[in-house]
Design a protein around this motif. Structure first.
Motif, short mmCIF file in Angstrom:
data_model
loop_
_atom_site.label_atom_id
_atom_site.label_comp_id
_atom_site.label_asym_id
_atom_site.label_seq_id
_atom_site.Cartn_x
_atom_site.Cartn_y
_atom_site.Cartn_z
N VAL A 57 -20.25 6.60 10.05
CA VAL A 57 -20.29 5.37 10.24
C VAL A 57 -20.97 4.87 11.60
N SER A 58 -21.77 3.90 11.77
CA SER A 58 -22.30 3.81 13.05
C SER A 58 -21.58 2.49 13.60
N ASP A 59 -20.90 1.77 12.92
CA ASP A 59 -20.36 0.52 13.45
C ASP A 59 -18.79 0.72 13.05
N THR A 60 -17.93 1.65 14.01
CA THR A 60 -16.61 1.82 13.63
C THR A 60 -15.62 0.74 13.34
N THR A 61 -16.10 -0.62 13.94
CA THR A 61 -15.16 -1.50 13.61
C THR A 61 -15.29 -1.86 12.37
N ALA A 62 -16.64 -2.17 11.56
CA ALA A 62 -16.73 -2.58 10.40
C ALA A 62 -16.32 -1.24 9.43
N GLY A 63 -16.36 -0.18 9.90
CA GLY A 63 -15.91 1.21 9.04
C GLY A 63 -14.40 0.99 8.78
N ARG A 64 -13.68 0.65 9.84
CA ARG A 64 -12.19 0.37 9.99
C ARG A 64 -11.91 -0.72 8.80
N GLU A 65 -12.75 -1.87 8.91
CA GLU A 65 -12.51 -2.90 7.93
C GLU A 65 -12.59 -2.29 6.47
N ALA A 66 -13.87 -1.70 6.24
CA ALA A 66 -14.07 -1.09 5.03
C ALA A 66 -12.80 -0.19 4.50
N ARG A 67 -12.28 0.69 5.18
CA ARG A 67 -11.12 1.43 5.11
C ARG A 67 -9.95 0.72 4.76
N THR A 68 -9.50 -0.40 5.52
CA THR A 68 -8.81 -1.16 5.03
C THR A 68 -8.43 -1.92 4.24
N LEU A 69 -9.72 -2.60 3.57
CA LEU A 69 -9.90 -3.43 2.28
C LEU A 69 -10.02 -2.59 1.16
N ALA A 70 -10.48 -1.20 1.20
CA ALA A 70 -10.13 -0.15 0.18
C ALA A 70 -8.80 0.27 -0.06
N LEU A 71 -7.94 0.49 1.07
CA LEU A 71 -6.58 0.80 0.85
C LEU A 71 -5.80 -0.42 0.29
N ARG A 72 -6.33 -1.74 0.52
CA ARG A 72 -5.66 -3.02 -0.09
C ARG A 72 -5.88 -2.79 -1.52
N LEU A 73 -7.28 -2.61 -1.73
CA LEU A 73 -7.44 -2.51 -3.27
C LEU A 73 -6.56 -1.59 -4.01
N CYS A 74 -6.33 -0.35 -3.34
CA CYS A 74 -5.60 0.84 -4.14
C CYS A 74 -4.24 0.07 -4.11
N VAL A 75 -3.61 -0.25 -3.15
CA VAL A 75 -2.37 -1.05 -3.17
C VAL A 75 -1.95 -2.11 -4.07
N GLU A 76 -2.98 -2.97 -4.24
CA GLU A 76 -2.92 -4.02 -5.34
C GLU A 76 -2.90 -3.31 -6.80
N LEU A 77 -3.73 -2.57 -6.94
CA LEU A 77 -3.93 -1.92 -8.25
C LEU A 77 -2.85 -0.83 -8.65
N MET A 78 -2.07 -0.30 -7.41
CA MET A 78 -0.78 0.53 -7.69
C MET A 78 0.30 -0.42 -8.03
N GLY A 79 0.31 -1.43 -7.33
CA GLY A 79 1.50 -2.65 -7.67
C GLY A 79 1.49 -3.14 -8.92
N SER A 80 0.09 -3.54 -9.46
CA SER A 80 0.04 -4.18 -10.63
C SER A 80 -0.09 -3.46 -12.06
N PHE A 81 -1.15 -2.35 -11.87
CA PHE A 81 -1.29 -1.62 -12.95
C PHE A 81 -1.24 0.06 -12.63
#
Length: 383
Positions: A200-224
């Protein structure tokens, strides 16, 4: 206006026939979704786009789970090549590749490395290289908003959303690892989830993408959790293991990098602690002891400390008859499992006592519970 309202309503009191509704609802969903893609002129800032998403998703709140399939299709359209690779047996790792990927840190020996690797075909992550980072971030935000607004209605689509979310997490983690190989919260990734992706060229945006993806997995893990894992009735599953292994550098960096605000890796622990069905995920290192060790950080914010202690309380005070599968085992075996979990989790009570005595927010702790021995003791330092 009135026709649109009748189309997206729940059908009660509507003059639209079932046939008309079936034909009209996809058109309405596409029209409303199209408004979210307008990124120029008024209403194009990040906050305004979030408001538009909330408005559109609220308008679609009365749709049935089947009708929401159109919305899911539209949201995941940028990942068509990714989903094709996920569904193609030809893109799955070979037996030799999976065997090589099982050469792991001994601490991770209890994880299903081959299964986690099979959840992440190489071709699938390579397909994400062709999707701009801003698009990946935008879709992740959209999916989080959909889960917030439509919740249980997305259950039929949970497995599909889970596979995409894990792929987004693995891609973001690998892209950051390629760009920042020396960052302790980024690398090394376990071989089972390590892939060759574009840095990734923009590591700040890359960290945001990783955080959002993990939040997605956490939400799915908690709900389904069961549906996200492909209908498997037990935890852990290859999908659960894939999520934890992809988040491993973040988990290990909890005591040093995530002490000032509620973070995605901490949310992973709190989500697991709030659902007894997921507690078996804590029986293997390093998720639990990394989180509890964060209490020893020199500068720890009150919200983070409270979140960890709330999770500890949930684990220590919750019902320990974890799952239906455990209850079906012989009584003696279940009792042994219960004692083992209580023994391991007792470190949380001692950590709570130490935090309170060190000047933190005072909390009531059961002295008998805090006195229980724990195999986590060596990991807890002064605790």
């Amino acid at each position: 206006g009135a026709t649109v309202s009748r189309a997206v309503g729940d059908g009660k009191g509507s003059s639209l026939s079932t046939t008309c509704r079936t034909a009209l609802v996809p058109l309405v969903v596409r029209a409303l979704f199209g408004r979210l893609l307008l990124r120029s002129g008024r209403g194009s800032s990040k906050n305004q786009l979030a408001g538009k998403r909330a408005t559109v998703l609220a308008a679609l709140g009365a749709l049935s789970p089947v009708e929401l399939g159109t919305l899911v299709d539209l949201a995941l359209a940028p990942f068509a090549h990714l989903e094709a690779a996920l569904n193609s047996p030809a893109s799955h790792p070979t037996a030799a590749e999976m065997e090589q990927e099982q050469e792991q840190d001994p601490e991770l020996s209890a994880y299903d490395h081959a299964g986690a690797s099979a959840e992440l075909p190489h071709a699938a992550l390579l397909a994400l290289d062709g999707v701009p980072l801003t698009r990946r971030v935008g879709v992740a935000r959209m999916l989080l908003d959909m889960l917030e607004h439509h919740g249980p209605k997305l259950r039929p689509h949970a497995r599909r959303l889970a596979r995409v979310s894990l792929s987004l997490l693995a891609h973001a983690a690998n892209s950051l690892a390629a760009a920042l190989p020396g960052a302790v919260d980024v690398s090394p990734l376990p071989p089972a989830v390590r892939r060759s992706t574009r840095a990734v060229s923009d590591t700040t945006a890359g960290r945001e993408a990783r955080t959002l993806a993990l939040r997605l997995c956490v939400e799915l893990m908690g709900s389904f959790s069961e549906e996200a894992a492909g209908g498997e009735g037990t935890v852990p599953s290859p999908w659960h293991d894939g999520v934890i292994l992809c988040a491993l550098p973040m988990l290990r960096a909890l005591p040093t990098h995530y002490t000032q605000a509620i973070s995605a890796p901490l949310s992973l622990l709190t989500a697991i602690a709030s659902d007894a069905f997921l507690w078996p995920l804590l029986e293997r290192p390093p998720l639990l002891h990394c989180t509890l060790s964060t209490l020893s950080a020199k500068k720890l914010s009150r919200p983070v400390a409270d979140a960890i202690l709330d999770a500890a309380d949930a684990l220590l005070d919750g019902k320990l008859d974890l799952t239906g599968a455990a209850a079906a085992q012989e009584e003696e075996e279940t009792d042994d499992a219960t004692r083992g979990r209580r023994d391991s989790l007792a470190a949380a009570a001692r950590a709570a006592v130490a935090f309170a005595e060190g000047g933190g927010k005072r909390r009531e702790v059961d002295p008998a519970r805090a006195a229980l021995p724990s195999p986590l003791g060596p990991h807890m330092g002064a605790f």
